[in-house]
Structure formats: C-alpha cells, structure tokens
Motif scaffolding. Structure first.
Motif, short mmCIF file in Angstrom:
data_model
loop_
_atom_site.label_atom_id
_atom_site.label_comp_id
_atom_site.label_asym_id
_atom_site.label_seq_id
_atom_site.Cartn_x
_atom_site.Cartn_y
_atom_site.Cartn_z
N HIS A 233 4.08 5.89 -5.49
CA HIS A 233 4.16 5.98 -6.95
C HIS A 233 2.97 6.73 -7.56
N HIS A 234 1.88 6.91 -6.79
CA HIS A 234 0.67 7.49 -7.37
C HIS A 234 0.20 8.79 -6.69
N HIS B 157 2.59 1.62 -3.45
CA HIS B 157 1.62 2.08 -4.45
C HIS B 157 1.35 3.57 -4.28
N CYS B 158 1.19 3.98 -3.05
CA CYS B 158 0.90 5.39 -2.76
C CYS B 158 2.06 6.29 -3.16
N ASN C 75 -5.54 7.75 -2.01
CA ASN C 75 -4.89 7.39 -3.28
C ASN C 75 -5.23 5.98 -3.76
N LEU D 266 -3.19 6.96 2.38
CA LEU D 266 -3.26 5.68 1.66
C LEU D 266 -4.66 5.46 1.08
N SER E 294 -4.79 3.15 -2.41
CA SER E 294 -3.72 2.16 -2.21
C SER E 294 -4.19 0.93 -1.45
N HIS F 236 -6.22 -1.13 -3.88
CA HIS F 236 -5.30 -1.73 -4.83
C HIS F 236 -4.65 -2.98 -4.24
N ALA F 237 -4.24 -2.91 -2.98
CA ALA F 237 -3.60 -4.06 -2.34
C ALA F 237 -4.57 -5.23 -2.22
N MET G 227 0.83 -1.21 0.00
CA MET G 227 0.00 0.00 0.00
C MET G 227 0.86 1.26 0.00
#
Length: 375
Positions: A295-296, A292-293, A329, A326, A331, A334-335, A289
């Motif tokens: 990067h985004h 991902h965060c 965004n 988190l 994240s 996504h996880a 998480m």
C-alpha cells in the motif's frame, strides 16, 4: 501435588523484568508438561485405549494406535515451545484474586488442553505450509510421513476433549457446557483463519487483503487459541458473561500481537531459530509487513515484492531483496508499532475489570513481553 506446587511457583515470581517473565514460562513448562502426561500418556495399553475410545467391539491394536498417534504427538510436545497459552489461562484466573485448590486443578487441566490443541494445529500447519523445520528439528510429517502427521495432528483437536468429559463430575453442567462451546467455537474459527492465510499466500486472491482482513485472519488463526485460554480462565473463576467476552478479546489481541511479532522475527530476528530465517518469503506469506508495503511502496517495488513472494523461492538473494524492500518502506517498523499499540488499546478495556493489583501487574507485563520478545 502438581497443583499446589504450581500455585506456589506462580506466587514466587514477580513480573517486573523480561528475564523474570522468561523464568515464569520456563517454570510453568515443567508443570504443564506433567499435567499433559497425566492425560496424554507416552505409551498406550488396552486400559488407556478404553479410556479414550470406550470398550472395543472387537480387538484394539495397541501398537498401531500408540505409534501412529501418540509417538508423533509426543515428538513435537517434547521439543518444548513457550507454553504461553497455558500461562495466559492461569494468569487470567488469578487476576480476580486467590484461586482455590479445586479450581486450580481444573485450571491446570484446561491449560493442558489448550497446549495439546495448539500442538495439533502446528503439525497441520507445517504440512499445509510444506515446512521443513519446527523448533529446530524436521517437521513431524518429514519424519513420520504426511498420512501419519495429518491423522495425529487432527487427533490432537479431539483427544483433549476427554479432559472436559472428566470434569463433569467436578463442575456444574452449565459450566461444562460453556467450556465445550468455547472450545468448539474457537476450533471452528482457527480453521477459517488458516483457510484465509493459505488462500492468500497461494496468490489466489483477486487483490491483496486489506489490513483489517489481515488482522481478522490473525484473530482467527493465532488469536483464537489465546482467546480460548483467556475465556476458559475467566469462566472457571465465575466471571460474568460480559467480563468473559472482554477478557477473551484481550486474549485474542495478545495472539494477534504475538503473530505480528512472530512475522517480524521470521525476517529480522537474530535469535529466532525455530524456523529458517525468511521462510515466510518462501511461503509467499501476506503478512502485515507485506500488506503495508504493497500500500505504500512505489508501483515498481510493490510489483517486484509480489513477484518474489509468488515464486516461493528459497534463493537467499531474492529473499534478502524482498526483506530490503520491506525495510526501505518502513513496513517492519510499522508492524512492530502496531503490535504494541493494539495491546495498549485492548488493555484499556480489560484493566478496569481486574480486581487483583498483583494479578493486574503480572498480566500486563506478560502481554508486553510477548510483543517485545526477540525469540
């Protein structure tokens, strides 16, 4: 006996619902715990020390040996845990058809070995993370001291090997060697995974790890003991080498997905009481998480998230701020999705190898449960 009772219980349990999976885990726990106690007694005497260590050259100290190793180990073992790795080993062994009584005994013994090594890794992990709680109680090192906990945790990597030693009279030498090799390799991988995780959450990396590097860390740290269990289950029933490797990969992915869900629940799980909610933020953990965060998210939000992680704070407001970044965004969602997707992909490889329809249904439902659980 234990083996026949366990076999009957597994056969009675179907895998159609989540509560049934939880029942399987609960029912299996009593079986594996009995088997652990058979190999790993609560109290030592000179005869048992002789079994583990060989004859004393001088004189054993039974009290010191028992209190410094076996008492702290049983402290964590008695706290429970899901015991899902032993269940995975058993379900893998049953995925290819009926299991003979002789093989059932070997399977149960190796299942106990996996659980013992896992609990040793938890004791060491808690020290390395400076954790306060494990399964709702103070960590072993908080009770007995770091010196006792380090030694006892490390002992749990090696003491279970007496199980393999005693299997030499029941299995071909080549199979015993394969079992040794799997265990040793996975214990090596486990420490590399832990090393990566520690280095990252200390903030020492020149840049955040990539998603692929994170997944490799998980494959080593959490996936390795699941891969061990899966491979051992396949080896005992005589699966071909390529099948053993594919089954092992499936076990590894289950472990990775379990870790992803563990990280999610640590931040947002309502019933996840084995640790302090948000403890991973305090630890500075570079979870899927977080990566991902980073990067985004906007540059400002990414910088703020890293600031909070590097503080290793216990301040609830700061922890909640990090979790909100988190969530904002996407994240956490996504996880959750990635955990489910990697199970789907791994299952596509292993499904054609499984010959038992019932075994196939059980194994798939079990894998789905581990990634969809809320505890």
């Amino acid at each position: 006996g234990i083996n026949a009772e366990y076999g009957r219980r597994i056969e009675r349990v179907t895998m159609s619902t989540k509560p049934t999976i939880e029942s399987l885990l609960q029912q299996h726990k009593s079986i594996v715990d009995k088997n652990i106690e058979k190999w790993f007694p609560r109290k030592l005497d000179e005869k048992k020390l002789d079994f583990f260590c060989g004859s004393a050259s001088f004189k054993f100290d039974v009290e010191a040996s028992s209190e410094a190793i076996f008492t702290p180990c049983w402290d964590i073992l008695d706290r429970g845990g899901k015991r899902w790795r032993p269940v995975l080993l058993t379900l893998i062994s049953e995925a290819f058809g009926p299991v003979s009584e002789d093989k059932r005994e070997v399977i149960n013994n190796l299942a106990s070995l996996c659980e013992l090594i896992h609990n040793g890794s938890l004791m060491i992990d808690d020290i390395e993370d400076n954790s306060e709680l494990r399964r709702g109680k103070p960590c072993v090192h908080r009770i007995y001291g770091t010196d006792i906990a380090v030694n006892a945790g490390n002992a749990l990597y090696f003491l279970p090997m007496v199980i393999v030693r005693e299997l030499r009279n029941k299995l071909p030498d080549s199979l015993v060697l394969d079992i040794y090799n799997v265990i040793i390799q996975e214990c090596i991988n486990l420490h590399f995974g832990q090393g990566m995780d520690i280095y990252w959450h200390q903030g020492k990396s020149s840049k955040p790890p990539s998603i692929e590097q994170y997944l490799q860390m998980c494959a080593f740290k959490t996936g390795t003991l699941a891969r061990m269990a899966a491979k051992l289950g396949a080896l005992v029933i005589g699966a071909e080498k390529n099948t053993v490797e594919t089954i092992g990969r499936f076990g590894e992915v289950i472990g990775v997905a379990f870790q992803i869900q563990d990280d999610v629940l640590n931040l947002v799980g309502e019933h996840f009481t084995t640790s302090i909610t948000g403890e991973d933020i305090t630890e500075g953990k570079r979870s899927l998480m977080v990566l991902h965060c980073l990067h985004h998210a906007s540059e400002e939000e990414a910088k703020r998230l890293l600031e909070i992680l590097n503080l290793h704070t216990k301040d609830r407001k700061l922890i909640e701020e990090a979790i909100s970044i988190l969530k904002k965004n996407g994240s956490i969602d996504h996880a959750k999705q990635m955990g489910k997707q990697i199970i789907v992909d791994a299952w596509a490889s292993v499904e054609p190898l499984i010959t038992s329809p019932e075994g196939k249904a059980k194994l798939k439902a079990f894998a789905d449960f581990l990634v969809e659980r809320d505890i």
